[in-house]
Write a protein that holds these residues in place. Structure first.
Motif, short mmCIF file in Angstrom:
data_model
loop_
_atom_site.label_atom_id
_atom_site.label_comp_id
_atom_site.label_asym_id
_atom_site.label_seq_id
_atom_site.Cartn_x
_atom_site.Cartn_y
_atom_site.Cartn_z
N THR A 117 30.17 -0.39 55.96
CA THR A 117 31.41 -0.10 56.69
C THR A 117 31.53 1.39 56.95
OG1 THR A 117 32.47 -2.00 55.63
CG2 THR A 117 33.92 -0.38 56.66
N ARG A 118 31.20 2.21 55.95
CA ARG A 118 31.23 3.67 56.15
C ARG A 118 30.28 4.08 57.26
NH1 ARG A 118 31.24 4.10 50.46
NH2 ARG A 118 29.07 4.72 50.46
N GLN A 119 29.10 3.49 57.26
CA GLN A 119 28.11 3.83 58.28
C GLN A 119 28.61 3.41 59.66
OE1 GLN A 119 24.29 1.95 57.83
NE2 GLN A 119 23.30 3.35 59.25
N ALA A 120 29.19 2.23 59.76
CA ALA A 120 29.71 1.77 61.05
C ALA A 120 30.81 2.69 61.56
CB ALA A 120 30.22 0.33 60.93
N ALA A 137 31.21 5.84 60.81
CA ALA A 137 30.59 7.11 61.18
C ALA A 137 29.96 7.03 62.57
CB ALA A 137 29.55 7.51 60.14
N LEU A 138 29.32 5.91 62.87
CA LEU A 138 28.73 5.73 64.19
C LEU A 138 29.82 5.62 65.27
CD1 LEU A 138 25.85 3.26 63.27
CD2 LEU A 138 25.63 5.68 63.92
N LEU A 139 30.89 4.92 64.98
CA LEU A 139 31.99 4.78 65.93
C LEU A 139 32.67 6.13 66.20
CD1 LEU A 139 33.64 1.43 64.78
CD2 LEU A 139 32.46 1.88 66.95
N HIS A 167 31.37 8.86 66.69
CA HIS A 167 30.65 9.58 67.75
C HIS A 167 31.09 9.13 69.14
CE1 HIS A 167 27.99 11.73 65.08
NE2 HIS A 167 27.74 10.58 64.44
N CYS A 168 31.72 7.97 69.22
CA CYS A 168 32.20 7.45 70.51
C CYS A 168 33.62 7.90 70.81
CB CYS A 168 32.17 5.93 70.49
SG CYS A 168 30.53 5.24 70.22
#
Length: 128
Positions: free
Chosen positions: A114-117, A119-121, A123-124
């Motif tokens: 969830t943390r990784q998701a 973090a990726l979001l 950037h958007c």
């Protein structure tokens, strides 16, 4: 509930009154609210700009394990989240910096995926 309106933002952020702040604490804490010092509720509200989303996220520390008391949550926010300093950085509105600080405070409690998701979001997301 009053609104903070910024003409540069896409929508205003709602802000609780003191009574609404206490009502949220009462609703989340239920039977434990009687053991709570309302000055701690008010202080947490002030630290978090009385922003409903920030308050609800912070109150998760009281509602779910390890279930901090409101006094412990206040100390945690004062100790671990430099909210006033963060609100002055990055050119963002203070309200958005408060929300960012509360999300950062809660991030370690999330599952790694969830943390990784998130973090990726991030950037958007528009903005700095």
């Amino acid at each position: 509930m009053k609104l903070i309106f910024d003409l540069t933002a896409s929508s205003p952020l709602a802000v609780f009154t003191q009574a609404e702040n206490r009502a949220l604490f009462r609703a989340v804490l239920r039977q434990h609210f009687a053991e709570t010092d309302e000055s701690d509720c008010d202080a947490i509200g002030a630290l978090l700009g009385c922003l409903p989303v920030a308050l609800r996220l912070a109150l998760n520390w009281c509602a779910f394990p390890p279930q901090l008391t409101v006094a412990e949550l206040r100390a945690k926010l004062e100790r671990e989240t430099p909210l006033p300093a963060m609100a002055q950085n990055k050119g963002l509105d203070p309200e958005l910096r408060i929300l960012e600080a509360v999300f950062d405070l809660n991030a370690p409690t999330l599952e790694p995926a969830t943390r990784q998701a998130l973090a990726l979001l991030a950037h958007c997301a528009p903005g700095p």
